[in-house]
Design an enzyme around this catalytic site. Sequence first.
Site, PDB file in Angstrom:
ATOM      1  N   GLU A 285      11.957  -9.944   2.227  1.00 42.36           N
ATOM      2  CA  GLU A 285      11.410  -8.830   2.849  1.00 42.36           C
ATOM      3  C   GLU A 285      12.429  -7.522   2.303  1.00 42.36           C
ATOM      4  OE1 GLU A 285      10.748  -8.774   6.949  1.00 42.36           O
ATOM      5  OE2 GLU A 285       9.751  -6.557   6.749  1.00 42.36           O
TER       6      GLU A 285
ATOM      7  N   ARG B  59       6.991   0.545  13.850  1.00 42.92           N
ATOM      8  CA  ARG B  59       7.592  -0.069  12.672  1.00 42.92           C
ATOM      9  C   ARG B  59       8.517  -1.104  12.800  1.00 42.92           C
ATOM     10  NH1 ARG B  59       5.315   3.602   8.376  1.00 42.92           N
ATOM     11  NH2 ARG B  59       5.210   5.478   9.255  1.00 42.92           N
TER      12      ARG B  59
ATOM     13  N   TYR C  61      11.330   8.731   1.482  1.00 38.90           N
ATOM     14  CA  TYR C  61      11.292   7.648   0.429  1.00 38.90           C
ATOM     15  C   TYR C  61      12.176   7.864  -0.794  1.00 38.90           C
ATOM     16  CZ  TYR C  61       7.767   5.823   3.828  1.00 38.90           C
ATOM     17  OH  TYR C  61       7.236   5.326   4.752  1.00 38.90           O
TER      18      TYR C  61
ATOM     19  N   ASP D  98       0.776 -15.330   7.266  1.00 35.57           N
ATOM     20  CA  ASP D  98       0.308 -16.769   7.292  1.00 35.57           C
ATOM     21  C   ASP D  98       0.218 -17.055   5.815  1.00 35.57           C
ATOM     22  OD1 ASP D  98      -0.266 -17.070   9.939  1.00 35.57           O
ATOM     23  OD2 ASP D  98      -2.590 -16.597   9.749  1.00 35.57           O
TER      24      ASP D  98
ATOM     25  N   ARG E 254      13.034   4.001  12.999  1.00 33.70           N
ATOM     26  CA  ARG E 254      11.600   5.021  12.843  1.00 33.70           C
ATOM     27  C   ARG E 254      10.756   4.648  13.996  1.00 33.70           C
ATOM     28  NH1 ARG E 254       9.156   4.729   6.837  1.00 33.70           N
ATOM     29  NH2 ARG E 254       8.297   6.707   7.833  1.00 33.70           N
TER      30      ARG E 254
ATOM     31  N   ARG F 235       5.420  12.194  -3.095  1.00 33.06           N
ATOM     32  CA  ARG F 235       5.294  12.609  -1.742  1.00 33.06           C
ATOM     33  C   ARG F 235       6.325  12.430  -0.915  1.00 33.06           C
ATOM     34  NH1 ARG F 235      -0.552  11.683  -1.586  1.00 33.06           N
ATOM     35  NH2 ARG F 235      -1.218  12.878  -3.610  1.00 33.06           N
TER      36      ARG F 235
ATOM     37  N   PRO G  29       0.666  -1.263  -0.042  1.00 32.48           N
ATOM     38  CA  PRO G  29      -0.072  -0.165  -0.106  1.00 32.48           C
ATOM     39  C   PRO G  29       0.806   1.285  -0.008  1.00 32.48           C
ATOM     40  CG  PRO G  29      -0.142  -1.186   2.091  1.00 32.48           C
ATOM     41  CD  PRO G  29       0.486  -2.025   1.316  1.00 32.48           C
ATOM     42  N   ASN G  30       0.380   2.270  -0.798  1.00 32.89           N
ATOM     43  CA  ASN G  30       0.863   3.625  -0.867  1.00 32.89           C
ATOM     44  C   ASN G  30       2.310   3.738  -1.531  1.00 32.89           C
ATOM     45  OD1 ASN G  30      -1.241   4.911   0.714  1.00 32.89           O
ATOM     46  ND2 ASN G  30      -0.537   3.909   2.356  1.00 32.89           N
TER      47      ASN G  30
ATOM     48  N   HIS H 197       3.719  -4.471   9.385  1.00 35.77           N
ATOM     49  CA  HIS H 197       3.729  -4.315  10.948  1.00 35.77           C
ATOM     50  C   HIS H 197       2.049  -4.745  11.547  1.00 35.77           C
ATOM     51  CE1 HIS H 197       6.898  -1.937   9.539  1.00 35.77           C
ATOM     52  NE2 HIS H 197       6.054  -1.155   9.098  1.00 35.77           N
TER      53      HIS H 197
ATOM     54  N   ASN I  79       7.767  -5.758  -0.589  1.00 37.07           N
ATOM     55  CA  ASN I  79       7.858  -4.726   0.200  1.00 37.07           C
ATOM     56  C   ASN I  79       6.304  -4.408   0.644  1.00 37.07           C
ATOM     57  OD1 ASN I  79       7.594  -2.281   1.618  1.00 37.07           O
ATOM     58  ND2 ASN I  79       8.971  -1.049   0.202  1.00 37.07           N
TER      59      ASN I  79
ATOM     60  N   HIS J 144      12.408  -3.046   2.383  1.00 34.94           N
ATOM     61  CA  HIS J 144      11.937  -1.793   2.836  1.00 34.94           C
ATOM     62  C   HIS J 144      12.776  -0.804   2.320  1.00 34.94           C
ATOM     63  CE1 HIS J 144       8.808  -3.668   5.152  1.00 34.94           C
ATOM     64  NE2 HIS J 144       9.534  -4.305   5.819  1.00 34.94           N
ATOM     65  N   LEU J 145      12.306   0.515   1.770  1.00 37.69           N
ATOM     66  CA  LEU J 145      13.160   1.467   1.465  1.00 37.69           C
ATOM     67  C   LEU J 145      13.994   2.064   2.522  1.00 37.69           C
ATOM     68  CD1 LEU J 145      10.279   2.854  -0.907  1.00 37.69           C
ATOM     69  CD2 LEU J 145      12.727   2.411  -1.725  1.00 37.69           C
ATOM     70  N   SER J 146      13.209   2.338   3.835  1.00 41.62           N
ATOM     71  CA  SER J 146      13.594   2.826   4.775  1.00 41.62           C
ATOM     72  C   SER J 146      14.087   2.180   6.000  1.00 41.62           C
ATOM     73  CB  SER J 146      12.327   3.911   5.412  1.00 41.62           C
ATOM     74  OG  SER J 146      11.348   3.164   6.200  1.00 41.62           O
TER      75      SER J 146
ATOM     76  N   ALA K  27       2.769  -0.732   4.948  1.00 40.52           N
ATOM     77  CA  ALA K  27       2.648  -0.726   6.233  1.00 40.52           C
ATOM     78  C   ALA K  27       1.811  -2.128   6.851  1.00 40.52           C
ATOM     79  CB  ALA K  27       1.425   0.419   6.655  1.00 40.52           C
TER      80      ALA K  27
HETATM   81  O1  CA2 Z   1      10.329   1.675   4.088  1.00 44.20           O
HETATM   82  C1  CA2 Z   1       9.496   1.064   3.402  1.00 44.20           C
HETATM   83  O2  CA2 Z   1       9.559   0.471   2.350  1.00 44.20           O
HETATM   84  C2  CA2 Z   1       8.079   0.812   4.215  1.00 44.20           C
HETATM   85  O3  CA2 Z   1       7.768  -0.294   3.697  1.00 44.20           O
HETATM   86  C3  CA2 Z   1       7.176   2.063   3.474  1.00 44.20           C
HETATM   87  C4  CA2 Z   1       5.884   2.072   4.044  1.00 44.20           C
HETATM   88  C5  CA2 Z   1       5.863   2.041   5.451  1.00 44.20           C
HETATM   89  O4  CA2 Z   1       4.641   1.951   5.984  1.00 44.20           O
HETATM   90  C6  CA2 Z   1       6.858   0.935   6.187  1.00 44.20           C
HETATM   91  O5  CA2 Z   1       6.828   1.106   7.603  1.00 44.20           O
HETATM   92  C7  CA2 Z   1       8.085   0.910   5.566  1.00 44.20           C
HETATM   93  C8  CA2 Z   1       5.090   3.162   3.345  1.00 44.20           C
HETATM   94  C9  CA2 Z   1       4.861   3.116   2.204  1.00 44.20           C
HETATM   95  C10 CA2 Z   1       4.252   4.820   1.592  1.00 44.20           C
HETATM   96  O6  CA2 Z   1       5.116   5.128   0.538  1.00 44.20           O
HETATM   97  C11 CA2 Z   1       4.786   6.491   0.397  1.00 44.20           C
HETATM   98  C12 CA2 Z   1       5.550   6.841  -0.563  1.00 44.20           C
HETATM   99  C13 CA2 Z   1       5.370   8.517  -0.810  1.00 44.20           C
HETATM  100  C14 CA2 Z   1       4.642   9.031  -0.002  1.00 44.20           C
HETATM  101  C15 CA2 Z   1       3.724   8.614   0.968  1.00 44.20           C
HETATM  102  C16 CA2 Z   1       3.821   7.200   1.110  1.00 44.20           C
END
Ligand code: CA2
Length: 149
Positions: A98, A111, A23, A87, A107, A18, A10-11, A80, A74, A100-102, A77
């Site tokens: 797995e 998370r 990110y 499952d 954080r 954004r 998601p997102n 978490h 990836n 993740h970018l961040s 959210a």
């Molecule tokens: O660091 C990552 O890759 C995450 O999976 C990104 C998720 C976050 O909830 C995880 O804790 C770590 C969020 C992705 C949302 O990406 C956005 C990108 C641009 C603007 C807003 C959200």
Amino acid sequence: MQRILVLNGPNLNLLGKRQPNIYGKLTLDDIEANCAEIAKTLGITVKFTQSNHEGELIDRIQTASENFDGIILNAGAFTHTSVAIMDAIGSVETPVLELHLSNIHKREEFRHNSFVAKVAIGMICGLGANGYPLALQAMRDYLQAQNQG
Ligand code: CA2
């Protein structure tokens, strides 16, 4: 030739549009293009997808083995929160790495827990978009080692 599915949650479709401070500036399309390039040098095939829906991600995990040898996930959210995704991964033989970018450990506290980590072969996080090619290489090497063993 190893076939790898890159599954984004998601997102992540908002990448580059954004919050570039967290990110990065690359869009998901930019990352997909990079993965396609790297795939050629690694000698693998890659399918790159994204969904904002938990059930859709679960469906793709459940059916991945029909077309893919490994999954880079990836889960955004859902990482978490989703026992259901954990499952699904636990119920298939397809290995999941797995990603993740961040750096989720640096954080907010919420998370720090990853349900995906409990069933993944490993995790790459905190390296931004560079994590994607690194994950592809790691999965390629993992699958190669499995086939030799
Ligand atoms: O660091 C990552 O890759 C995450 O999976 C990104 C998720 C976050 O909830 C995880 O804790 C770590 C969020 C992705 C949302 O990406 C956005 C990108 C641009 C603007 C807003 C959200």
